[in-house]
Design a protein around this motif. Sequence first.
Motif, mmCIF file in Angstrom:
data_model
loop_
_atom_site.group_PDB
_atom_site.id
_atom_site.type_symbol
_atom_site.label_atom_id
_atom_site.label_comp_id
_atom_site.label_asym_id
_atom_site.label_seq_id
_atom_site.Cartn_x
_atom_site.Cartn_y
_atom_site.Cartn_z
ATOM 1 N N GLU A 146 -2.644 4.528 1.994
ATOM 2 C CA GLU A 146 -3.362 4.608 0.538
ATOM 3 C C GLU A 146 -4.817 4.435 1.029
ATOM 4 O OE1 GLU A 146 -3.061 3.552 -3.068
ATOM 5 O OE2 GLU A 146 -2.328 1.510 -2.641
ATOM 6 N N ASP A 147 -6.257 4.650 1.120
ATOM 7 C CA ASP A 147 -7.407 4.074 1.508
ATOM 8 C C ASP A 147 -7.654 2.757 1.074
ATOM 9 O OD1 ASP A 147 -9.715 3.875 -0.527
ATOM 10 O OD2 ASP A 147 -8.851 6.413 -0.496
ATOM 11 N N ARG A 202 0.979 -1.260 -0.027
ATOM 12 C CA ARG A 202 0.039 0.036 -0.146
ATOM 13 C C ARG A 202 0.853 1.496 0.233
ATOM 14 N NH1 ARG A 202 -4.447 -0.949 3.969
ATOM 15 N NH2 ARG A 202 -5.834 0.733 3.311
ATOM 16 N N THR A 229 -8.874 1.822 -2.893
ATOM 17 C CA THR A 229 -7.595 2.001 -4.316
ATOM 18 C C THR A 229 -7.488 0.625 -4.024
ATOM 19 O OG1 THR A 229 -9.176 4.442 -3.413
ATOM 20 C CG2 THR A 229 -6.078 3.658 -4.844
ATOM 21 N N TRP A 230 -6.366 0.378 -2.708
ATOM 22 C CA TRP A 230 -4.959 -0.806 -2.786
ATOM 23 C C TRP A 230 -5.806 -1.978 -3.723
ATOM 24 C CZ3 TRP A 230 -1.535 -2.793 -3.806
ATOM 25 C CH2 TRP A 230 -0.838 -4.042 -3.143
ATOM 26 N N THR A 278 0.815 8.224 1.835
ATOM 27 C CA THR A 278 0.551 9.823 1.472
ATOM 28 C C THR A 278 1.137 10.391 2.203
ATOM 29 O OG1 THR A 278 -0.983 9.571 2.451
ATOM 30 C CG2 THR A 278 -1.486 8.837 0.534
#
Length: 86
Positions: free
Chosen positions: A32-33, A19, A36-37, A22
Motif C-alpha cells: 500500500e502507498d 504494510r 495510507t500506511w 495489494t
Amino acid sequence: MAMDNPQPDCRVVYVGTGRMQTWKFLFLSNYEDERTWRQRLATEMEDVCRDMLQQGLRLTHVVPVMSSRDLNGGWTEGAWLYFSAN
C-alpha cells in the motif's frame, strides 16, 4: 496490538501490522502507498494513547520498529509505546 505488564504502573504496547500488500493479477503484488500506511499507523497510535490516558498512564517514550524486506529501503513498520503512571 500486543500488551505487556512488566510492572503494575507501566505498560508496553506494540502498534503496527506492517504494510498491507495489494495483489494484482495472480503473482504481482505491491505494498500500500506510504501515505495510507503512515496514516493508519498514526491512527492506531492515537487510539492506544487515548486508551492509556483513560487508565491514568502517560506516554514516556516510543521505539520505532524498522522493516527492510526489499531493496527499496526500509520503513517504520510499527512502534513500541511505553506508558507509565509516573
